[in-house]
Design a protein around this motif. Sequence first.
Motif, PDB file in Angstrom:
ATOM      1  N   ALA A 224      12.188 -56.925  -1.614  1.00 22.18           N
ATOM      2  CA  ALA A 224      11.111 -57.083  -2.591  1.00 22.18           C
ATOM      3  C   ALA A 224      10.495 -55.723  -2.915  1.00 22.18           C
ATOM      4  O   ALA A 224      10.184 -55.429  -4.074  1.00 22.18           O
ATOM      5  CB  ALA A 224      10.056 -58.040  -2.060  1.00 22.18           C
TER       6      ALA A 224
ATOM      7  N   SER B 104      11.179 -53.547  -6.714  1.00 27.50           N
ATOM      8  CA  SER B 104       9.971 -53.562  -7.541  1.00 27.50           C
ATOM      9  C   SER B 104       9.730 -52.194  -8.167  1.00 27.50           C
ATOM     10  O   SER B 104      10.041 -51.160  -7.570  1.00 27.50           O
ATOM     11  CB  SER B 104       8.750 -53.956  -6.697  1.00 27.50           C
ATOM     12  OG  SER B 104       8.869 -55.272  -6.208  1.00 27.50           O
TER      13      SER B 104
ATOM     14  N   THR C 287       3.462 -56.665  -5.503  1.00 34.52           N
ATOM     15  CA  THR C 287       4.653 -56.011  -6.041  1.00 34.52           C
ATOM     16  C   THR C 287       4.906 -56.560  -7.440  1.00 34.52           C
ATOM     17  O   THR C 287       4.550 -57.710  -7.745  1.00 34.52           O
ATOM     18  CB  THR C 287       5.896 -56.262  -5.176  1.00 34.52           C
ATOM     19  OG1 THR C 287       6.259 -57.659  -5.245  1.00 34.52           O
ATOM     20  CG2 THR C 287       5.635 -55.899  -3.723  1.00 34.52           C
ATOM     21  N   GLY C 288       5.499 -55.742  -8.305  1.00 38.66           N
ATOM     22  CA  GLY C 288       5.738 -56.210  -9.664  1.00 38.66           C
ATOM     23  C   GLY C 288       6.676 -55.306 -10.431  1.00 38.66           C
ATOM     24  O   GLY C 288       7.127 -54.271  -9.939  1.00 38.66           O
ATOM     25  N   ARG C 289       6.967 -55.730 -11.651  1.00 36.33           N
ATOM     26  CA  ARG C 289       7.814 -54.973 -12.563  1.00 36.33           C
ATOM     27  C   ARG C 289       6.984 -54.511 -13.752  1.00 36.33           C
ATOM     28  O   ARG C 289       6.017 -55.166 -14.137  1.00 36.33           O
ATOM     29  CB  ARG C 289       8.991 -55.825 -13.057  1.00 36.33           C
ATOM     30  CG  ARG C 289       9.866 -56.403 -11.957  1.00 36.33           C
ATOM     31  CD  ARG C 289      10.454 -55.332 -11.045  1.00 36.33           C
ATOM     32  NE  ARG C 289      11.314 -54.402 -11.727  1.00 36.33           N
ATOM     33  CZ  ARG C 289      12.643 -54.540 -11.821  1.00 36.33           C
ATOM     34  NH1 ARG C 289      13.244 -55.587 -11.278  1.00 36.33           N
ATOM     35  NH2 ARG C 289      13.365 -53.633 -12.450  1.00 36.33           N
TER      36      ARG C 289
ATOM     37  N   THR D 285       3.612 -59.643 -12.299  1.00 35.72           N
ATOM     38  CA  THR D 285       4.006 -60.194 -11.009  1.00 35.72           C
ATOM     39  C   THR D 285       4.075 -61.709 -11.126  1.00 35.72           C
ATOM     40  O   THR D 285       3.643 -62.289 -12.128  1.00 35.72           O
ATOM     41  CB  THR D 285       3.022 -59.781  -9.899  1.00 35.72           C
ATOM     42  OG1 THR D 285       3.594 -60.075  -8.619  1.00 35.72           O
ATOM     43  CG2 THR D 285       1.691 -60.519 -10.020  1.00 35.72           C
TER      44      THR D 285
ATOM     45  N   ASN E  56       7.806 -62.686  -6.792  1.00 36.97           N
ATOM     46  CA  ASN E  56       7.551 -61.345  -6.263  1.00 36.97           C
ATOM     47  C   ASN E  56       6.864 -61.493  -4.909  1.00 36.97           C
ATOM     48  O   ASN E  56       6.390 -62.561  -4.547  1.00 36.97           O
ATOM     49  CB  ASN E  56       6.666 -60.547  -7.209  1.00 36.97           C
ATOM     50  CG  ASN E  56       7.313 -60.291  -8.552  1.00 36.97           C
ATOM     51  OD1 ASN E  56       7.080 -61.025  -9.513  1.00 36.97           O
ATOM     52  ND2 ASN E  56       8.129 -59.263  -8.646  1.00 36.97           N
TER      53      ASN E  56
END
Length: 212
Positions: free
Chosen positions: A35, A39, A106-108, A116, A120
């Motif tokens: 994860a 990310s 966490t994210g894109r 997120t 995630n």
Amino acid sequence: MTAWLSFLVVLLCGWSLRDLVVEACTCVPIHPQDAFCNSDIVIRAKVVGKKLMKDGPFGTMRYTVKQMKMYRGFQIMPHVQYIYTEASESLCGVKLEVNKYQYLITGRVYEGKVYTGLCNWYEKWDRLTLSQRKGLNHRYHLGCSCKIRPCYYLPCFATSKNECIWTDMLSNFGHSGYQAKHYACIQRVEGYCSWYRGWAPPDKTIINATDP
């Protein structure tokens, strides 16, 4: 028959789209290290506000955050002010509480915004283990070239030198498992990847399948 069909049509039309997509969000289990490595952004932050944005069928929730620390994403976005997520949990939106907790998020990044969702890794900071916190600071970086392969049924074997076999699914499912809480898969000097705990001796009360 005509009356019954008419009733059925009215009943179906009375269902909202939300009713039809309840529990539509399904996520594949992912180890915290994966994860982290997959990310664009990994931060520790406190949510200080939220606003429902009018886009999409249910809207998008925009959380205003106070960033405490960034673990990944310096080159992309050194400071995060907003986190976006689907407003509906059935579409994998996350629910974060305002002015209560610090979170690991966490994210894109897409079009300059951090997104997120339930798939995630996000967690209240005080629920992270010491090993997970150390992983965020240093160890997970060392394993981003390694591959963590889930094991659902024994026996499981590594098929290449850069694989670590993840066996939490044998007794748990996802982030709550023993390996997810206490281990990182890192690359050794010899080029092989293997599980590393580091901060304490391995737990000998756990069978080898779950305590590498």
